[in-house]
Scaffold this motif. Structure first.
Motif, PDB file in Angstrom:
ATOM      1  N   MET A 230      -8.597   5.908   0.053  1.00  0.00           N
ATOM      2  CA  MET A 230      -9.296   4.636   0.225  1.00  0.00           C
ATOM      3  C   MET A 230      -9.132   4.210   1.681  1.00  0.00           C
ATOM      4  N   GLY A 231     -10.169   3.634   2.260  1.00  0.00           N
ATOM      5  CA  GLY A 231     -10.074   3.113   3.614  1.00  0.00           C
ATOM      6  C   GLY A 231      -9.483   1.719   3.610  1.00  0.00           C
ATOM      7  N   THR A 232      -9.102   1.231   4.784  1.00  0.00           N
ATOM      8  CA  THR A 232      -8.481  -0.097   4.862  1.00  0.00           C
ATOM      9  C   THR A 232      -9.467  -1.194   4.472  1.00  0.00           C
ATOM     10  N   ALA A 233     -10.748  -1.035   4.808  1.00  0.00           N
ATOM     11  CA  ALA A 233     -11.741  -2.050   4.442  1.00  0.00           C
ATOM     12  C   ALA A 233     -11.896  -2.125   2.926  1.00  0.00           C
ATOM     13  N   GLU A 234     -11.906  -0.961   2.262  1.00  0.00           N
ATOM     14  CA  GLU A 234     -12.028  -0.938   0.799  1.00  0.00           C
ATOM     15  C   GLU A 234     -10.797  -1.530   0.141  1.00  0.00           C
ATOM     16  N   LEU A 235      -9.617  -1.229   0.704  1.00  0.00           N
ATOM     17  CA  LEU A 235      -8.387  -1.805   0.176  1.00  0.00           C
ATOM     18  C   LEU A 235      -8.405  -3.327   0.287  1.00  0.00           C
ATOM     19  N   LEU A 236      -8.830  -3.828   1.443  1.00  0.00           N
ATOM     20  CA  LEU A 236      -8.873  -5.273   1.655  1.00  0.00           C
ATOM     21  C   LEU A 236      -9.827  -5.933   0.674  1.00  0.00           C
ATOM     22  N   GLN A 237     -10.982  -5.332   0.456  1.00  0.00           N
ATOM     23  CA  GLN A 237     -11.949  -5.887  -0.485  1.00  0.00           C
ATOM     24  C   GLN A 237     -11.380  -5.917  -1.899  1.00  0.00           C
ATOM     25  N   ALA A 238     -10.664  -4.847  -2.271  1.00  0.00           N
ATOM     26  CA  ALA A 238     -10.047  -4.799  -3.598  1.00  0.00           C
ATOM     27  C   ALA A 238      -9.029  -5.916  -3.765  1.00  0.00           C
ATOM     28  N   LEU A 239      -8.225  -6.147  -2.745  1.00  0.00           N
ATOM     29  CA  LEU A 239      -7.219  -7.210  -2.818  1.00  0.00           C
ATOM     30  C   LEU A 239      -7.873  -8.575  -2.940  1.00  0.00           C
ATOM     31  N   ARG A 240      -8.938  -8.792  -2.185  1.00  0.00           N
ATOM     32  CA  ARG A 240      -9.621 -10.092  -2.246  1.00  0.00           C
ATOM     33  C   ARG A 240     -10.268 -10.348  -3.593  1.00  0.00           C
ATOM     34  N   SER A 241     -10.606  -9.290  -4.308  1.00  0.00           N
ATOM     35  CA  SER A 241     -11.195  -9.462  -5.641  1.00  0.00           C
ATOM     36  C   SER A 241     -10.142  -9.478  -6.743  1.00  0.00           C
ATOM     37  N   GLY A 242      -8.861  -9.480  -6.344  1.00  0.00           N
ATOM     38  CA  GLY A 242      -7.788  -9.578  -7.323  1.00  0.00           C
ATOM     39  C   GLY A 242      -7.239  -8.267  -7.818  1.00  0.00           C
ATOM     40  N   GLU A 243      -7.670  -7.143  -7.233  1.00  0.00           N
ATOM     41  CA  GLU A 243      -7.143  -5.837  -7.633  1.00  0.00           C
ATOM     42  C   GLU A 243      -6.033  -5.423  -6.669  1.00  0.00           C
ATOM     43  N   PHE A 244      -5.016  -4.751  -7.219  1.00  0.00           N
ATOM     44  CA  PHE A 244      -3.906  -4.292  -6.402  1.00  0.00           C
ATOM     45  C   PHE A 244      -3.729  -2.790  -6.638  1.00  0.00           C
ATOM     46  N   PRO A 245      -4.257  -1.956  -5.741  1.00  0.00           N
ATOM     47  CA  PRO A 245      -4.290  -0.503  -5.960  1.00  0.00           C
ATOM     48  C   PRO A 245      -2.947   0.165  -5.693  1.00  0.00           C
ATOM     49  N   TYR A 246      -2.074   0.123  -6.675  1.00  0.00           N
ATOM     50  CA  TYR A 246      -0.754   0.754  -6.525  1.00  0.00           C
ATOM     51  C   TYR A 246      -0.844   2.227  -6.915  1.00  0.00           C
ATOM     52  N   ARG A 247      -0.412   3.116  -6.017  1.00  0.00           N
ATOM     53  CA  ARG A 247      -0.524   4.553  -6.283  1.00  0.00           C
ATOM     54  C   ARG A 247       0.732   5.287  -5.829  1.00  0.00           C
ATOM     55  N   SER A 248       1.889   4.689  -5.974  1.00  0.00           N
ATOM     56  CA  SER A 248       3.111   5.349  -5.523  1.00  0.00           C
ATOM     57  C   SER A 248       3.388   6.594  -6.355  1.00  0.00           C
ATOM     58  N   GLN A 249       3.735   7.682  -5.682  1.00  0.00           N
ATOM     59  CA  GLN A 249       4.044   8.933  -6.381  1.00  0.00           C
ATOM     60  C   GLN A 249       5.407   9.471  -5.951  1.00  0.00           C
ATOM     61  N   LEU A 250       6.267   8.585  -5.424  1.00  0.00           N
ATOM     62  CA  LEU A 250       7.593   9.026  -4.991  1.00  0.00           C
ATOM     63  C   LEU A 250       8.450   9.302  -6.227  1.00  0.00           C
ATOM     64  N   LEU A 251       8.938  10.522  -6.355  1.00  0.00           N
ATOM     65  CA  LEU A 251       9.659  10.928  -7.564  1.00  0.00           C
ATOM     66  C   LEU A 251      11.085  10.409  -7.606  1.00  0.00           C
ATOM     67  N   ASP A 252      11.655  10.053  -6.439  1.00  0.00           N
ATOM     68  CA  ASP A 252      13.051   9.634  -6.414  1.00  0.00           C
ATOM     69  C   ASP A 252      13.197   8.113  -6.349  1.00  0.00           C
ATOM     70  N   VAL A 253      12.147   7.387  -6.720  1.00  0.00           N
ATOM     71  CA  VAL A 253      12.192   5.927  -6.746  1.00  0.00           C
ATOM     72  C   VAL A 253      12.097   5.473  -8.199  1.00  0.00           C
ATOM     73  N   PRO A 254      12.977   4.551  -8.639  1.00  0.00           N
ATOM     74  CA  PRO A 254      12.901   4.067 -10.026  1.00  0.00           C
ATOM     75  C   PRO A 254      11.529   3.492 -10.349  1.00  0.00           C
ATOM     76  N   THR A 255      11.157   3.571 -11.592  1.00  0.00           N
ATOM     77  CA  THR A 255       9.838   3.097 -12.018  1.00  0.00           C
ATOM     78  C   THR A 255       9.599   1.646 -11.622  1.00  0.00           C
ATOM     79  N   ARG A 256      10.640   0.831 -11.744  1.00  0.00           N
ATOM     80  CA  ARG A 256      10.467  -0.593 -11.444  1.00  0.00           C
ATOM     81  C   ARG A 256      10.214  -0.837  -9.954  1.00  0.00           C
ATOM     82  N   HIS A 257      10.528   0.140  -9.089  1.00  0.00           N
ATOM     83  CA  HIS A 257      10.305  -0.011  -7.653  1.00  0.00           C
ATOM     84  C   HIS A 257       9.047   0.702  -7.176  1.00  0.00           C
ATOM     85  N   GLN A 258       8.264   1.230  -8.110  1.00  0.00           N
ATOM     86  CA  GLN A 258       7.041   1.914  -7.714  1.00  0.00           C
ATOM     87  C   GLN A 258       5.859   0.959  -7.602  1.00  0.00           C
ATOM     88  N   SER A 259       6.029  -0.259  -8.081  1.00  0.00           N
ATOM     89  CA  SER A 259       4.987  -1.276  -7.949  1.00  0.00           C
ATOM     90  C   SER A 259       5.601  -2.640  -8.202  1.00  0.00           C
TER      91      SER A 259
END
Length: 762
Positions: A230-259
């Motif tokens: 996603m580009g920064t402009a698309e991300l900004l538009q998503a945030l302004r419409s109330g969407e929060f595109p969380y896509r963390s894929q770090l395997l060594d981070v607890p689930t509660r810290h992935q978003s």
């Protein structure tokens, strides 16, 4: 945190995955200082989910020197949900064995007199349950020190709180660099895409993304990892419409810290059902909330609302946002609001009730604001409050229109008329008002008393059209309003409408028609004792008479100013004073005009006026200014340049008054309404007619010529109103001057002023 940490000082502060601790230099230094103070034995690092409490605490603990403790023991309480499991984790971290049922007493006996630093991480779910035990441990172990990270505090006497706020989202100082939050975002963009987002457009988007995320580190980190697909402009538009595109894929981070939603869902277990319900309901709000908002949306008594609000603040779900001079307010971070809105959407009945309560609250808010906006002591606060709550006002208006509650929309907009004018929101409000007007008119004849409201709406829409310069549309709307008032038998409404129709006639050059309409309105409104409306009619009458060359043109305005002294309405006085200055200019009395407009500008500066009011005051000042030197002429040109710029910026239609000189370039720092008024007030007044050297010899030290003049008239036995008429001032101005006279002469009353002046006269 690791279970056992050595006590040596480490090098550069680093947290998860070797990344630097962004923007926390101040917090790092202060937390380190507190941890070395002997009197701080229990320190709780608190703050919203995802703000970086654990990262900061871990970094600071790495610097604990050997003299501070024999051992630093770290315990992660994230997986514990009850006190027994938590104390078992603590015992295990201390290396205790054989304790089947560990308790604070047994742990205290194990620690004894040793210097132990106990670091309890992620205590959100069990912090309140551990409070008695931690208090007992500190009492039994004199050399024990405890550091806790938790969204909620322990609420014990020995506790020192260290709140951690989100990262700054604007560059520090006055430089043009990027903010701390934006630097974190750039660091977290994947290595494959990082070089692609260093362009100007992307950097601007990133700054706005960080603002939309309220500078919350976890939200920034995870959102940054979505860059690439996603580009920064698309991300900004998503945030302004109330969407929060969380896509963390770090395997060594607890689930509660992935978003942030994951962190909030984990922490929800520490909330009571009533607290969760209130958070869902408050999530319908777009801006800050106060105690009354919580009370209304939660359906609570004032004491219940205060208790739950306090609990949510202490659990870091609401952040303090107190405004200067106002009541305490609290805001919900955007990602927190999104989380609880999604929960609310799963409960249609609760959602409908919450939104209905929200609309009802803002209809009441508008009704209270109407009176507050007209009171001198409260006007500035209410103007600020309306602007702060504007997103919620918009939401309420759109919700009411969707429900077909168009009468309520009209009442709300009319109540906020003053604030909409000052904040230059009339174009937006006019569209909304006309939509509801059309719906009410389409409903056909009514017997429910809505006709006067419909007439009020038409009159207001007509005035707004006149402010926008659309005279044809204004005339159409005002004529329809007058017809409805006549049909409903509302003479006051008809008279107020006639004032606006008269102003249209005056602008079209029909001065005699304007006089006739104004005189009729004055008679009607005086008979009904509607002081504010009668004053507006007298303003029109004076301007029209002055245009006809009538020598008594000032009289209606002086009467209007006298009458307005009975009202606590500085805005209405300011408008009357500007018109008094315009009338005096038409009569060739420039010095007197300048005095009136200066007084008006002081009121507008203190109590706020709309763009059109300020522009008219600036242009009137320029016309009334004395022409004595090149420097003064240059200042006048600057004032006119500012007026021109403000007209263009705010869409104020051209005025009809002639301007004295060509416009100059406005100073760069004078383009706000307040700065423009301050600049215009620096235009010097015309000299007093009296000989200054002679006056200095006879008047008491410290009194200005005008103050001395007023003191002399007081000594002659004149009332404030008589003095105002004699000196051609407003009564309000006389009262202010007299107050200064009493202060300078150290007189407790006007009687004492008269006595002093008679003694000086011999």
């Amino acid at each position: 945190m690791s279970q056992l940490m050595d006590c040596g000082v480490r090098g550069e502060v680093r947290v998860h995955h070797g990344a630097r601790l962004y923007g926390r230099e101040g917090e790092f230094a202060e937390l380190s200082r507190l941890l070395h103070l002997p009197e701080v034995r229990l320190l709780t690092v608190t703050g919203p989910a995802g703000v970086g409490k654990s990262a900061l605490a871990t970094a600071v603990l790495a610097t604990v020197v050997p003299s501070a403790a024999d051992a630093v023991v770290g315990v992660d309480l994230a997986s514990t949900g009850d006190p027994l499991a938590a104390w078992r984790k603590v015992a295990s971290g201390l290396g205790m064995s054989g304790a089947a049922v560990p308790s604070p007493d047994r742990i205290g006996a194990w620690i004894g007199d040793r210097r132990v630093f106990l670091a309890l991480d992620n205590g959100d779910l069990v912090a309140p349950l551990l409070a008695p035990g931690i208090g007992a441990l500190l009492g039994r172990c004199p050399r024990l020190r405890v550091l806790l990270t938790s969204r909620s505090s322990l609420n014990v006497y020995a506790e020192h709180l260290f709140p951690v706020a989100p990262l700054p989202v604007r560059p520090r100082g006055r430089g043009t660099g990027i903010s701390v939050a934006a630097r974190l975002f750039l660091d977290r963009v994947g290595a494959h895409y990082r070089r692609d987002v260093l362009q100007g457009g992307d950097l601007r988007n990133i700054s706005e993304i960080c603002e939309a995320l309220d500078g919350l580190p976890l939200a920034i980190e995870v959102t940054a990892r979505a860059v690439g697909t996603m580009g920064t402009a698309e991300l900004l538009q998503a945030l302004r419409s109330g969407e929060f595109p969380y896509r963390s894929q770090l395997l060594d981070v607890p689930t509660r810290h992935q978003s942030v939603p994951g962190a909030l869902s984990w922490g929800d277990r520490a909330l009571t059902p009533d607290e969760r319900s209130l958070m869902r309901r408050l999530a319908v709000c777009e801006s800050s909330v106060d105690l009354l908002t919580v009370q209304c949306l939660g359906g609570l008594s004032r004491m219940q609302a205060a208790g739950r609000l306090d609990s949510l603040v202490h659990k870091s779900l609401l952040v303090s946002a107190k405004r200067a001079g106002g009541e305490p307010e609290f805001r919900m971070l955007a990602v927190v609001r999104s989380h609880y809105r999604k929960q609310l959407a799963r409960c249609p009945e609760e959602s409908a009730e919450a939104r209905a309560r929200h609309m009802d609250h803002y209809m009441r808010f508008a009704a209270v604001a109407k009176s507050g906006l007209r009171a001198a002591e409260r006007r500035s606060r209410w103007l600020d409050l309306v602007l702060t709550r504007l997103p919620d006002i918009r939401t309420a208006v759109h919700g009411l229109q969707a429900r077909g509650a168009h009468a309520e929309v009209v009442r709300l907009l009319l109540a906020l008329d003053d604030a909409l004018t000052v904040h230059h929101l009339l174009p937006e409000a006019a569209v909304v008002l006309e939509r509801s007007l059309a719906a009410l008119q389409a409903a056909g004849p009514r017997d429910d008393g809505l006709t006067p409201l419909l007439a009020d709406a038409l009159r207001t829409a007509g005035r707004w059209a006149m402010v926008a310069g659309d005279r044809e549309r204004a005339g159409e709307l005002l004529t329809r309003a007058g017809e409805l008032y006549e049909r409903a038998g509302v003479p006051g409404g008809s008279a107020k409408t006639a004032v606006f129709l008269g102003e249209l006639a005056r602008r079209a050059g029909d001065l005699r028609g304007a006089v006739a309409l104004a005189e009729g309105a004055v008679a009607t409104l005086d008979a009904r004792r509607e002081v504010r409306g009668a004053a507006a009619a007298r303003r029109l009458l004076a301007l029209a008479l002055a245009g006809l060359g009538d020598a008594g043109a000032e009289e209606p305005l002086l009467r209007a100013l006298d009458d307005l002294c009975s009202l606590d309405d500085p805005y209405a006085r300011a408008l009357a004073l500007v018109d008094l200055a315009r009338v005096r200019l038409l009569r060739g009395r420039g010095a007197a005009a300048h005095g009136a407009v200066r007084e008006a500008m002081e009121l507008l500066l203190l109590h706020s006026g709309g763009p059109a009011d300020v522009v008219l005051a600036l242009e009137t000042t320029a016309r009334a200014a004395p022409d004595r030197s090149d420097a003064e002429r240059q200042l006048v040109r600057q004032v006119l340049g500012v007026a021109r710029t403000l007209r263009e910026r705010h869409g104020v239609p051209p005025g009809g008054d002639p301007l004295p000189v060509s416009e100059g370039e406005p100073p760069a720092d004078c383009l706000s309404l307040e700065a423009a008024l301050t600049l215009a007030l620096s235009v010097p007044s015309a000299p007093e007619a009296a000989d200054e050297s002679e006056a200095d010899a006879v008047r008491p030290a410290g009194l200005t010529p005008r103050q001395y003049q007023i003191a002399e008239l007081v000594a002659e036995g004149m009332t404030n109103r008589q003095i105002a008429r004699t000196l051609e001032l407003s009564e309000w101005t006389v009262v202010n001057h007299l107050r200064q006279v009493m202060n300078k002469l150290e007189c407790p009353s006007r009687v004492h002023v008269a006595r002093v002046m008679r003694q000086r006269a011999g």
